[in-house]
Design a protein around this motif. Sequence first.
Motif, PDB file in Angstrom:
ATOM      1  N   ASP A 162      24.740  -6.120 -43.148  1.00 46.60           N
ATOM      2  CA  ASP A 162      23.814  -7.178 -42.747  1.00 46.60           C
ATOM      3  C   ASP A 162      22.391  -6.814 -43.137  1.00 46.60           C
ATOM      4  N   THR A 163      21.509  -7.818 -43.145  1.00 42.37           N
ATOM      5  CA  THR A 163      20.077  -7.620 -43.386  1.00 42.37           C
ATOM      6  C   THR A 163      19.311  -7.987 -42.123  1.00 42.37           C
ATOM      7  N   ILE A 164      18.469  -7.089 -41.686  1.00 43.87           N
ATOM      8  CA  ILE A 164      17.635  -7.333 -40.511  1.00 43.87           C
ATOM      9  C   ILE A 164      16.198  -7.558 -40.984  1.00 43.87           C
ATOM     10  N   ILE A 165      15.654  -8.730 -40.641  1.00 44.82           N
ATOM     11  CA  ILE A 165      14.282  -9.077 -40.992  1.00 44.82           C
ATOM     12  C   ILE A 165      13.411  -8.862 -39.756  1.00 44.82           C
ATOM     13  N   VAL A 166      12.467  -7.934 -39.845  1.00 47.98           N
ATOM     14  CA  VAL A 166      11.555  -7.660 -38.722  1.00 47.98           C
ATOM     15  C   VAL A 166      10.226  -8.332 -39.026  1.00 47.98           C
ATOM     16  N   LYS A 167       9.872  -9.318 -38.209  1.00 43.41           N
ATOM     17  CA  LYS A 167       8.638 -10.061 -38.449  1.00 43.41           C
ATOM     18  C   LYS A 167       7.433  -9.321 -37.881  1.00 43.41           C
ATOM     19  N   LYS A 168       6.250  -9.740 -38.316  1.00 39.56           N
ATOM     20  CA  LYS A 168       5.007  -9.086 -37.925  1.00 39.56           C
ATOM     21  C   LYS A 168       4.878  -9.068 -36.411  1.00 39.56           C
ATOM     22  N   GLY A 169       4.449  -7.919 -35.885  1.00 38.37           N
ATOM     23  CA  GLY A 169       4.304  -7.748 -34.451  1.00 38.37           C
ATOM     24  C   GLY A 169       4.286  -6.274 -34.115  1.00 38.37           C
ATOM     25  N   ILE A 170       4.200  -5.960 -32.840  1.00 31.40           N
ATOM     26  CA  ILE A 170       4.214  -4.575 -32.370  1.00 31.40           C
ATOM     27  C   ILE A 170       5.506  -4.344 -31.597  1.00 31.40           C
ATOM     28  N   TYR A 171       6.234  -3.291 -32.009  1.00 37.01           N
ATOM     29  CA  TYR A 171       7.520  -2.965 -31.392  1.00 37.01           C
ATOM     30  C   TYR A 171       7.450  -1.517 -30.908  1.00 37.01           C
ATOM     31  N   LYS A 172       7.406  -1.327 -29.613  1.00 37.00           N
ATOM     32  CA  LYS A 172       7.299   0.014 -29.041  1.00 37.00           C
ATOM     33  C   LYS A 172       8.700   0.572 -28.839  1.00 37.00           C
ATOM     34  N   GLU A 173       9.153   1.320 -29.849  1.00 37.12           N
ATOM     35  CA  GLU A 173      10.514   1.845 -29.840  1.00 37.12           C
ATOM     36  C   GLU A 173      10.541   3.235 -30.467  1.00 37.12           C
ATOM     37  N   HIS A 174      11.479   4.047 -30.019  1.00 35.16           N
ATOM     38  CA  HIS A 174      11.743   5.330 -30.662  1.00 35.16           C
ATOM     39  C   HIS A 174      13.245   5.612 -30.504  1.00 35.16           C
ATOM     40  N   LYS A 198       8.450  -7.793 -42.591  1.00 37.49           N
ATOM     41  CA  LYS A 198       7.603  -8.843 -43.164  1.00 37.49           C
ATOM     42  C   LYS A 198       6.174  -8.653 -42.661  1.00 37.49           C
ATOM     43  N   ASN A 199       5.231  -8.499 -43.583  1.00 42.56           N
ATOM     44  CA  ASN A 199       3.820  -8.304 -43.233  1.00 42.56           C
ATOM     45  C   ASN A 199       3.598  -7.052 -42.374  1.00 42.56           C
ATOM     46  N   TYR A 200       4.367  -6.037 -42.653  1.00 40.79           N
ATOM     47  CA  TYR A 200       4.225  -4.717 -42.033  1.00 40.79           C
ATOM     48  C   TYR A 200       4.210  -4.740 -40.507  1.00 40.79           C
ATOM     49  N   PRO A 201       5.335  -5.080 -39.892  1.00 40.43           N
ATOM     50  CA  PRO A 201       5.446  -4.950 -38.432  1.00 40.43           C
ATOM     51  C   PRO A 201       5.237  -3.498 -38.012  1.00 40.43           C
ATOM     52  N   LEU A 202       4.622  -3.297 -36.851  1.00 40.83           N
ATOM     53  CA  LEU A 202       4.261  -1.971 -36.375  1.00 40.83           C
ATOM     54  C   LEU A 202       5.333  -1.430 -35.440  1.00 40.83           C
ATOM     55  N   ILE A 203       5.935  -0.323 -35.830  1.00 40.29           N
ATOM     56  CA  ILE A 203       6.896   0.377 -34.973  1.00 40.29           C
ATOM     57  C   ILE A 203       6.160   1.545 -34.345  1.00 40.29           C
ATOM     58  N   ASP A 204       5.904   1.469 -33.041  1.00 39.31           N
ATOM     59  CA  ASP A 204       5.097   2.458 -32.330  1.00 39.31           C
ATOM     60  C   ASP A 204       6.010   3.356 -31.498  1.00 39.31           C
ATOM     61  N   GLY A 205       6.116   4.630 -31.895  1.00 44.29           N
ATOM     62  CA  GLY A 205       6.976   5.565 -31.171  1.00 44.29           C
ATOM     63  C   GLY A 205       6.359   6.121 -29.907  1.00 44.29           C
ATOM     64  N   GLU A 206       5.091   5.802 -29.662  1.00 40.03           N
ATOM     65  CA  GLU A 206       4.383   6.228 -28.447  1.00 40.03           C
ATOM     66  C   GLU A 206       4.449   7.744 -28.219  1.00 40.03           C
ATOM     67  N   LYS A 207       4.593   8.491 -29.315  1.00 37.50           N
ATOM     68  CA  LYS A 207       4.622   9.960 -29.267  1.00 37.50           C
ATOM     69  C   LYS A 207       5.743  10.504 -28.368  1.00 37.50           C
ATOM     70  N   ILE A 223       4.923   2.564 -39.401  1.00 36.83           N
ATOM     71  CA  ILE A 223       5.449   3.418 -38.324  1.00 36.83           C
ATOM     72  C   ILE A 223       4.361   4.404 -37.891  1.00 36.83           C
ATOM     73  N   ILE A 224       4.096   4.458 -36.571  1.00 36.48           N
ATOM     74  CA  ILE A 224       3.063   5.350 -36.069  1.00 36.48           C
ATOM     75  C   ILE A 224       3.536   6.087 -34.813  1.00 36.48           C
ATOM     76  N   ASN A 225       2.775   7.146 -34.482  1.00 38.69           N
ATOM     77  CA  ASN A 225       2.938   7.871 -33.215  1.00 38.69           C
ATOM     78  C   ASN A 225       4.291   8.563 -33.078  1.00 38.69           C
ATOM     79  N   VAL A 226       4.551   9.470 -34.009  1.00 35.75           N
ATOM     80  CA  VAL A 226       5.720  10.346 -33.907  1.00 35.75           C
ATOM     81  C   VAL A 226       5.411  11.431 -32.873  1.00 35.75           C
ATOM     82  N   GLY A 227       6.412  11.822 -32.098  1.00 33.04           N
ATOM     83  CA  GLY A 227       6.212  12.889 -31.123  1.00 33.04           C
ATOM     84  C   GLY A 227       6.026  14.239 -31.795  1.00 33.04           C
ATOM     85  N   THR A 228       5.290  15.122 -31.142  1.00 35.50           N
ATOM     86  CA  THR A 228       5.078  16.490 -31.634  1.00 35.50           C
ATOM     87  C   THR A 228       5.875  17.458 -30.770  1.00 35.50           C
ATOM     88  N   SER A 229       6.525  18.418 -31.430  1.00 36.08           N
ATOM     89  CA  SER A 229       7.340  19.385 -30.698  1.00 36.08           C
ATOM     90  C   SER A 229       7.242  20.744 -31.378  1.00 36.08           C
TER      91      SER A 229
END
Length: 411
Positions: free
Chosen positions: A44-56, A69-78, A97-103
């Motif tokens: 399948d193809t998943i189309i992610v539209k513009k927006g902020i998605y707080k997921e990790h 589409k239009n670079y939706p933001l995937i925020d991992g919240e560190k 994609i932003i906010n990768v956790g540090t370990s």
Amino acid sequence: MHKISFFLLVILMTYSCYAQKIEVCNSCAISSLKKAIMQAKDYDTIIVKKGIYKEHKILIDKPLTIIGKNYPLIDGEKKGEIITVVSNNVTVDGLFIINVGTSYTEDYAAIRIKRSKHFVIKNLVLEKLFFGIYIEKSSFGKIYHNKIVGDAIQEYNSGNGIQLWYSNHIEIEHNYIEHVRDGIYLEFSDDCLIKNNVSALNLRYGLHFMFSNNDVYQDNTFENNGAGVAVMFSKKIKMYNNTFKENWGTASYGMLLKEINDAEIIGNTFEENTIGINIEGSNRIVYKNNNFINNGWAIKVRGACYTNSFLENNFLYNSFDISYNSNINDNIFDRNYWSNYTGYDLNKDGIGDVPYRPVKLFSYIVNRTPETIILLRSLFIDIIDFSEKVSPVFTPDNLLDNNPVTKKMSW
């Protein structure tokens, strides 16, 4: 064979007929990438539209195409790793994609490919990361047109932009990487192509690889990195048409070669580095058609380097062309252009009539006593270099270019 190919084609066509598109947006029935992956079927193809998605901890465990589409933001919240791929035939395209956790115990990445084949990672923007793209025990993948911008300050708590570990047949092209520990890092990764990337302003190396064979890197720019580029414990590497520029510092070089055998270094430019190429324990390498321009040392040979060939290179305005720590030489220097050459060409055939001796006594002295570098432009240095030229004692008496070219070469 024809029957098998036809059977595979039928299977793929069957999948494509049943494959569907799933839309993800903040106001859609499916508002998270995780949920879309859970509901999706193979291919399948998943189309992610513009927006902020707080997921990790997003796990892709089936063959899918994910398109932003239009670079939706995937925020991992560190909170840790953001996307992990454990399936073959996955494409991830167009996400921010932003906010990768540090370990200090786990190498969290913006996106990790794990034991997968035939994957594509393209058009991603990765920021505020620990590791960017981490490829682990995977093969036959493509990583291209990604922008990776870290904020690394110290090596011990920063990761690499693109890392390959025990991965083969990977193509890394047209990526821009800056402000991470190592821009591109390969370990135990063979038959890879690294092409048309820019790796700059990184804490340590623009490119770093170890125990990786039969790789090609070409048309890349490695600029203003902490220590330059390091190529170590590998064989049959091809390095074509790269630029190594402005890597300055007491432990910096355009490129470090350590325990490299049977390689080709052709058509590269080493400009304004402390050391153009620092060589140790590397044998049977062809250096050809390279430009060494305004470096402190163009080439520094530290020992145990045998049967190498330096052919048709331009050595232009370097403080030292060649530094050698031994008075024994079996490497070949032939038909290079040396801007410091003062010989003559009476028959006008473009080849100097007097051999050129590129290793100067002062270079030998600086190797032994670095503080003497302050005398570099003094008359005293001209005198001792002339005396060594007349009667070599400390420098290899057979390290000569017997056919120095009298005009700068272009290719």
